[in-house]
Scaffold this active site. Sequence first.
Site, PDB file in Angstrom:
ATOM      1  N   THR A   1      76.658 -29.481  22.363  1.00 22.12           N
ATOM      2  CA  THR A   1      76.583 -30.801  21.639  1.00 22.12           C
ATOM      3  C   THR A   1      77.610 -31.730  21.985  1.00 22.12           C
ATOM      4  O   THR A   1      78.504 -31.518  22.441  1.00 22.12           O
ATOM      5  CB  THR A   1      76.759 -30.477  19.704  1.00 22.12           C
ATOM      6  OG1 THR A   1      75.743 -29.600  19.585  1.00 22.12           O
ATOM      7  CG2 THR A   1      76.622 -31.697  19.122  1.00 22.12           C
TER       8      THR A   1
ATOM      9  N   ALA B   1      74.535 -36.756  21.264  1.00 20.79           N
ATOM     10  CA  ALA B   1      73.437 -35.922  21.274  1.00 20.79           C
ATOM     11  C   ALA B   1      73.565 -34.666  20.480  1.00 20.79           C
ATOM     12  O   ALA B   1      74.212 -33.461  20.931  1.00 20.79           O
ATOM     13  CB  ALA B   1      73.499 -35.412  22.827  1.00 20.79           C
ATOM     14  N   GLY B   2      73.017 -34.571  19.308  1.00 19.43           N
ATOM     15  CA  GLY B   2      73.104 -33.514  18.397  1.00 19.43           C
ATOM     16  C   GLY B   2      71.882 -32.786  18.584  1.00 19.43           C
ATOM     17  O   GLY B   2      71.371 -32.093  19.492  1.00 19.43           O
TER      18      GLY B   2
ATOM     19  N   ASP C   1      67.407 -19.775  19.185  1.00 24.21           N
ATOM     20  CA  ASP C   1      66.680 -18.962  18.572  1.00 24.21           C
ATOM     21  C   ASP C   1      67.558 -17.720  18.220  1.00 24.21           C
ATOM     22  O   ASP C   1      67.248 -16.952  16.920  1.00 24.21           O
ATOM     23  CB  ASP C   1      65.362 -18.050  19.454  1.00 24.21           C
ATOM     24  CG  ASP C   1      64.242 -19.107  19.676  1.00 24.21           C
ATOM     25  OD1 ASP C   1      64.320 -20.364  18.895  1.00 24.21           O
ATOM     26  OD2 ASP C   1      63.706 -19.257  20.698  1.00 24.21           O
TER      27      ASP C   1
ATOM     28  N   GLN D   1      78.608 -23.443 -11.143  1.00 23.10           N
ATOM     29  CA  GLN D   1      77.911 -23.811 -12.516  1.00 23.10           C
ATOM     30  C   GLN D   1      78.106 -22.818 -13.563  1.00 23.10           C
ATOM     31  O   GLN D   1      78.671 -22.958 -14.599  1.00 23.10           O
ATOM     32  CB  GLN D   1      76.520 -24.382 -12.517  1.00 23.10           C
ATOM     33  CG  GLN D   1      76.041 -24.640 -13.755  1.00 23.10           C
ATOM     34  CD  GLN D   1      76.329 -26.101 -13.930  1.00 23.10           C
ATOM     35  OE1 GLN D   1      76.933 -26.943 -13.028  1.00 23.10           O
ATOM     36  NE2 GLN D   1      76.256 -26.718 -15.185  1.00 23.10           N
TER      37      GLN D   1
ATOM     38  N   GLY E   1      81.618 -22.378 -14.234  1.00 22.24           N
ATOM     39  CA  GLY E   1      82.163 -23.567 -15.096  1.00 22.24           C
ATOM     40  C   GLY E   1      83.434 -24.354 -14.345  1.00 22.24           C
ATOM     41  O   GLY E   1      83.557 -24.209 -13.035  1.00 22.24           O
ATOM     42  N   GLY E   2      84.377 -24.984 -15.129  1.00 21.42           N
ATOM     43  CA  GLY E   2      85.395 -25.307 -14.584  1.00 21.42           C
ATOM     44  C   GLY E   2      86.594 -24.323 -13.557  1.00 21.42           C
ATOM     45  O   GLY E   2      86.792 -24.685 -12.621  1.00 21.42           O
TER      46      GLY E   2
ATOM     47  N   GLU F   1      73.390 -25.419  14.463  1.00 18.93           N
ATOM     48  CA  GLU F   1      72.271 -24.779  15.256  1.00 18.93           C
ATOM     49  C   GLU F   1      70.713 -25.197  14.780  1.00 18.93           C
ATOM     50  O   GLU F   1      69.905 -24.333  14.551  1.00 18.93           O
ATOM     51  CB  GLU F   1      72.494 -22.995  15.108  1.00 18.93           C
ATOM     52  CG  GLU F   1      73.760 -22.848  15.712  1.00 18.93           C
ATOM     53  CD  GLU F   1      73.657 -21.092  16.105  1.00 18.93           C
ATOM     54  OE1 GLU F   1      72.700 -20.507  16.220  1.00 18.93           O
ATOM     55  OE2 GLU F   1      74.757 -20.723  15.926  1.00 18.93           O
ATOM     56  N   GLY F   2      70.541 -26.592  14.699  1.00 13.60           N
ATOM     57  CA  GLY F   2      69.551 -27.019  14.147  1.00 13.60           C
ATOM     58  C   GLY F   2      69.423 -27.226  12.773  1.00 13.60           C
ATOM     59  O   GLY F   2      69.438 -26.175  12.025  1.00 13.60           O
TER      60      GLY F   2
END
Length: 379
Positions: free
Chosen positions: A126, A130-131, A240, A336, A339-340, A363-364
């Site tokens: 990368t 160019a990613g 791949d 969630q 909770g807190g 990786e895509g």
Amino acid sequence: MDFKLTEEQELIRQNMREFAEKYVDPIASEIDENSRHPVEVFQKLAEGDWMGIPIPAEYGGAGADYLTHALVVEELSRSCSSTGFTLSIHVGIACMLVLMFGDEDQKKKYLVPMATGEKLGAFVLTEPGAGTDVMAATTTAVLDGDEYVINGTKTFTSNGPTGDTYFVFAWTDKEAGRKGMSAFIVPKETPGMQAGTHFQKMGLRSSQTSEMLFKDCRVPKENLLGQEGRGLVMAMTGFDHGRIGISAQSVGIIQAALDESIKWSKERVQFGKPISRQQAIAWMIADMATDLDAARFLTYRAAWLKDQGVNFSKEAAMAKLFAAEAAMKHTIKAVQIHGGYGYVKGAKVERLMRDAKITEIYEGTSEAQRMVISGTVLR
């Protein structure tokens, strides 16, 4: 059709679970907090012959199949996804590139030390501009006598600051288009190559990521991997294989989110009963378990196809797409459910949620996976 793992695969999975619980779990929060590469864990992985699971024994590996490698990454990632990813890049891309495209001398010189864990591999593709668009890369490698001279700037290099053996992609003939990129093996401390900015990431913090800078970096002709002009093919092949690793990492993250959610929901009492008996919570856990199985089977199928020696690009993309998006979705749900308490620094589900996001990007991206999948099915 048999969905069972072999006895050997189950044994290796259990051994890695025990390894991760003993050596990784106790330090996972600390290495995340300090953005520290766990050298001690990778020394233990090397001692246990975990650093080259799918590499033939003649080149220092364990000689197992690629599905077994996916199992190892999954179990490591269940404890610490940064550690799982570091191993995935090392084995799934670095080691596999030499195994598939290297000559015998390169395998003995570079693959053996990586497969035994003496050296750590890094993937250098990368660039700032160019990613996903690999063709937009600008790094060049110009032949000068018996050496290639590499110039350019790479970014988001996984294992960049900690690697020993770097796989660098550069243009040897920009005018040749897709057939103009080549790949090079560049050992650590080669003059002209150095790590640049070390990125402090939102998640996956103990996995080391940096720029790699090349200024008149000279490597001998024998460090050309494969043939000139085959670099793009190698990069896509690496993706791949790497996508199976990211899928396995994502499965480990979902499994950990489910583990934490089940445990917490049974212990947390509200309105006079554990929250696991509240339908809203129980259904979140049901969805999590269902997507976990789907992600796991997609991942195992892609790895199995690779082991059969048939094309698995579409299946690897499908596995990564589904598993990554499921990991993001269900780590949010895990927070969630907590909770807190799940939003507090140091909570495992908080770390899992931060780690999950990158699986949809590197990786895509998920969008790139949809491009691969649609391009295949529409043909």
